[in-house]
Design a protein around this motif. Structure first.
Motif, short mmCIF file in Angstrom:
data_model
loop_
_atom_site.label_atom_id
_atom_site.label_comp_id
_atom_site.label_asym_id
_atom_site.label_seq_id
_atom_site.Cartn_x
_atom_site.Cartn_y
_atom_site.Cartn_z
N PHE A 57 39.68 28.03 -47.86
CA PHE A 57 39.85 27.60 -46.47
C PHE A 57 38.95 26.41 -46.16
O PHE A 57 39.39 25.44 -45.55
N GLU A 58 37.70 26.48 -46.58
CA GLU A 58 36.76 25.40 -46.30
C GLU A 58 37.12 24.11 -47.01
O GLU A 58 36.76 23.03 -46.55
N LEU A 60 40.20 23.03 -47.42
CA LEU A 60 41.42 22.45 -46.86
C LEU A 60 41.08 21.25 -45.99
O LEU A 60 40.19 21.32 -45.14
N CYS A 62 43.28 19.86 -43.97
CA CYS A 62 43.99 20.06 -42.71
C CYS A 62 44.15 21.56 -42.49
O CYS A 62 44.85 22.23 -43.24
N ARG A 63 43.50 22.06 -41.47
CA ARG A 63 43.55 23.50 -41.19
C ARG A 63 44.55 23.76 -40.08
O ARG A 63 44.24 23.63 -38.90
N SER A 67 46.79 28.63 -41.77
CA SER A 67 45.58 28.80 -42.58
C SER A 67 44.56 29.67 -41.85
O SER A 67 43.93 30.55 -42.45
N TRP A 68 44.40 29.40 -40.55
CA TRP A 68 43.50 30.23 -39.74
C TRP A 68 43.97 31.69 -39.75
O TRP A 68 43.17 32.61 -39.90
N SER A 95 42.98 24.89 -32.82
CA SER A 95 44.41 24.93 -33.09
C SER A 95 45.08 25.79 -32.03
O SER A 95 44.41 26.52 -31.30
#
Length: 121
Positions: A57-58, A60, A62-63, A67-68, A95
């Motif tokens: 995740f870290e 990425l 573009c989150r 992904s969240w 987001s």
């Protein structure tokens, strides 16, 4: 591609976006890139390797909300309800949450034994 990493994905995405009418291909590559990250986050969480999920995740660039959602669900699956709630709050600031986001955080709350839902506590 044998060794897919963020550098190679970014190179492909950049190449498509700079080559005339290849916008649609760039979008498909982007969707595949985001989907792969989400898939890895979910996979690691299912195998009780939440630290690897966090690492993916870290990394990425573009989150997106998917992904969240994957990270929130991973925390909930691994009994890390406080982390799921903290991540939910961060996700809502960065987001736009969707139904899956709320479902994931509700699952974490439902599993939480150390969180009081009583008014004033």
């Amino acid at each position: 591609m044998a060794n897919e990493d963020l550098v190679s994905w970014n190179a492909i995405l950049s190449g498509y976006s700079q080559e005339g009418n290849h916008g649609l291909e760039a979008i498909f590559v982007f969707i595949e890139m985001v989907g792969e990250g989400m898939g890895l986050i979910t996979m690691y969480a299912k195998f009780d390797s939440i630290h690897d999920s966090i690492k993916v995740f870290e990394e990425l660039n573009c989150r997106e909300i998917i992904s969240w959602n994957a990270l929130i669900s991973g925390y909930a699956r691994n009994g890390l309800c406080q982390d799921a709630l903290k991540t939910f709050l961060e996700a809502t600031m960065k987001s736009k949450p969707n139904n899956c986001t709320f479902g994931s955080v509700l699952s974490a709350i439902g599993d939480a034994q150390d969180i009081s839902l009583k008014y004033g506590q």
